[in-house]
Design a protein around this motif. Structure first.
Motif, PDB file in Angstrom:
ATOM      1  N   SER A 192      -4.593  -0.964   1.120  1.00 46.19           N
ATOM      2  CA  SER A 192      -6.037  -1.310   1.385  1.00 46.19           C
ATOM      3  C   SER A 192      -7.102  -1.159   0.152  1.00 46.19           C
ATOM      4  O   SER A 192      -6.754  -0.371  -0.481  1.00 46.19           O
ATOM      5  N   ASP A 196     -11.524   0.103   5.720  1.00 48.37           N
ATOM      6  CA  ASP A 196     -10.816  -0.291   6.900  1.00 48.37           C
ATOM      7  C   ASP A 196     -11.159   0.017   8.216  1.00 48.37           C
ATOM      8  O   ASP A 196     -10.928  -0.733   9.311  1.00 48.37           O
ATOM      9  N   HIS A 233     -11.533   3.428   1.321  1.00 49.26           N
ATOM     10  CA  HIS A 233     -10.363   3.265   2.251  1.00 49.26           C
ATOM     11  C   HIS A 233      -9.644   4.397   2.534  1.00 49.26           C
ATOM     12  O   HIS A 233     -10.033   5.656   2.023  1.00 49.26           O
ATOM     13  N   VAL A 238      -2.032  -1.324   4.811  1.00 50.81           N
ATOM     14  CA  VAL A 238      -2.841  -2.007   6.005  1.00 50.81           C
ATOM     15  C   VAL A 238      -1.826  -1.899   7.299  1.00 50.81           C
ATOM     16  O   VAL A 238      -2.162  -2.374   8.255  1.00 50.81           O
TER      17      VAL A 238
END
Lengths: 311, 251
Positions: A192, A196, A233, A238
């Motif tokens: 990331s 997020d 993040h 992800v």
């Protein structure tokens, strides 16, 4: 917003039997959850609403509508531009990946739609949502000269969210429900780089599942690019976004592509009446098999989004 | 001088671009041309990050807030308001140059109570530390001054870097980085990173010159430390960079 639709109760039995469109009209706010039910990697079919237990903040919720497979799909393909660069055309993985993606598009059903976004330094919309799989295949084949996907893949997910949100807003009220999903073709490095948490909430808000096919990096693409993250993040990649939204991470694009699409298409959709909540409140969802269904389908896993934002 | 092949030119160009956001946002907080690291002025500030994207479906803006601290030894910490921290531990070498090879970066997820430790190895890609390889010259990075101004009540000096199309690898257009530095504090107060369709804007506000709590730069005892799976070095450039992935415990 379809994820939290204004509804009138619809007969679940009639829906399941007839495979008809799910339509909700004015009335009560309902929550829509797509789920994949897998047993040893294979989709489990012909489940009934009574086979599932859905909880909202731990409280069991009656399922008021339920369907398998027939809900049309809106899919956004996100492709790392590094795979479409002309100088990657002869590399080991890129042509296979593009070919696999193009071939898999033939699986899309007549009422399904697909869009294509490639991402390099910036994301780029290569093809708006279309039911024409040949247009998607052609867009996939168009080379894009771009630097690297790296940090922008996160922004690309955001673009996919905005595309689907925009399409949703433009649809007239009382149109049939559609499923929404993102399928990202990313290299091994899927860290990331962007915030997020808001992204997960955005995906929850529009009921979009993020799925990822991880692809080995092109041969001459070095590992050296995996740096430069901001502090906004979580320590993770992800994959946790995929998990939170009910999606999954897959590997081996050539073998996986058709399976992933089939899995996204064949998942179940259920709706339950939204419990009272403050607007903006984060609510958590869990879906599991009933005790009886667990005995009938042992070693079964369910993927579903883990929450939503109350409206 | 070693002249890299075309493929590696692409690599370097990409690396330069990819470092742009962090260089524009955070990196120069610790490696700016301000005071020597051992004599940094302590800083505590609020930080705002705003990302604006111009898309075919309209313009979207996202804002996030956080907190920034810098100790006198140059160590920094930045927190995002949803429970993450990034700590950079610097080990000064020489009077004006931080040895970037010795920098350690700690990522903390307070919700999961995880801390990931990276040792940074950036020197080969830095024009400053690799004088034989002037990346800026190779890839058409234009640097210019923006003059003087005021940000958050502080006098600042502005500098702009523009990365033009280069080597046939970028079709999107230039990447522009503006940075406004408070020369007295030796810290950038405002950074703006622009591509044709996206802009990241970061600013420090409510800047105070006082010592942060030293414990801020330590990993809490009850946190799990996770290790990096280091990337395999490839090609002629010795570089491992940040972690590609971590050995994460199951959530």
């Amino acid at each position: 917003m379809n994820a939290i639709a204004k509804v009138i109760l619809v007969s679940t039995a009639a829906l399941a039997a007839a495979g008809q469109d799910v339509r909700f009209e004015t009335g009560v706010t309902n929550i829509h959850v797509d789920l994949s039910v897998l047993q040893k990697g294979q989709s489990v079919h012909e489940l009934k609403p009574s086979d599932l237990v859905v909880r909202d903040e731990g409280q069991v919720q009656p399922i008021i509508a339920f369907q398998e497979a027939t809900v049309p799909l809106d899919l956004v393909l996100l492709v790392d531009a590094a795979f479409t660069r002309p100088d990657q055309k002869n590399s080991k993985n890129s042509p296979k990946m593009i070919a696999a993606a193009s071939e898999a598009m033939k699986q899309m059903r007549p009422r399904d739609r697909t869009a294509l976004i490639s991402y390099g330094t910036d994301p780029r919309l290569d093809q708006e949502l279309t039911p024409d799989s040949e247009r998607i295949a052609a867009a996939l084949e168009r080379p894009r000269i771009a630097a690297f996907g790296g940090p922008r893949r996160f922004l690309a997910i955001q673009w996919a969210l905005w595309l689907l949100q925009s399409d949703l807003k433009s649809r007239p009220e009382n149109t049939p429900e559609r499923k929404r999903a993102i399928l990202m073709l990313a290299t091994d490095e899927v860290m990331s780089w962007y915030p997020d948490e808001p992204l997960i909430q955005g995906l929850w808000g529009t009921d979009i599942a993020l799925n990822i096919i991880r692809i080995p990096e092109p041969e001459n693409r070095p590992a050296a690019i995996s740096f430069g993250r901001s502090a906004f993040h979580r320590i993770d990649n992800v994959e946790h976004i995929a998990q939170a939204t009910g999606g999954a991470v897959f590997t081996d694009p050539e073998k996986t592509f058709p399976n992933v699409l089939a899995e996204i298409q064949s998942s179940y959709s259920l709706w339950y009446r939204a419990p009272e909540a403050k607007p903006g409140e984060l609510r958590h969802i869990t879906v599991e098999l009933s005790d009886a269904a667990k005995k009938k389908y042992p070693d079964t896993g369910i993927r579903a989004r883990e929450g939503y934002v109350a409206h | 001088m070693v002249v890299p092949g075309r493929g590696w030119l692409s690599v370097l160009c990409g690396a330069l671009i990819l470092t742009a956001p962090i260089r524009a946002q955070f990196w120069r907080i610790t490696e700016s041309s301000g005071p020597a690291p051992e004599s940094n002025k302590p800083v505590i500030a609020d930080i705002t990050l705003q990302i604006t994207s111009t898309t075919p479906w309209g313009t979207y803006t996202q804002s996030l807030k956080g907190k920034f601290w810098r100790a006198r030894n140059g160590d920094t910490r930045q927190d995002a308001d949803f429970g993450t921290s990034r700590i950079v531990i610097v080990r000064p070498q020489g009077k004006y140059m931080v040895d970037r090879d010795k920098q350690t970066q700690i990522w903390i997820d307070h919700e999961a109570k995880l801390a990931a430790i990276d040792v940074l190895h950036l020197s080969p890609l830095s024009p400053r530390t690799s004088p034989a390889l002037n990346v800026n010259a190779i890839f058409g990075v234009d640097a210019s001054t923006l003059g003087v101004g005021t940000v958050a009540g502080h006098e600042v000096i502005g500098r702009q870097q523009m990365i033009q199309k280069s080597g046939g690898t970028i079709e999107e257009g230039p990447v522009i980085m503006d940075m406004w530095v408070d020369p007295r504090l030796g810290i950038p107060l405002q950074n703006r990173y622009r591509t044709p369709t996206n802009e990241m804007f970061q600013q420090l506000n409510n800047v105070e010159e006082r010592d942060p709590d030293p414990n801020l730069f330590k990993i809490p005892d009850d946190y799990t430390i996770i290790r990096c799976k280091p990337a395999k070095p490839r090609g002629p450039i010795r570089y491992s960079g940040f972690c590609q992935s971590y050995d994460l415990p199951a959530r």
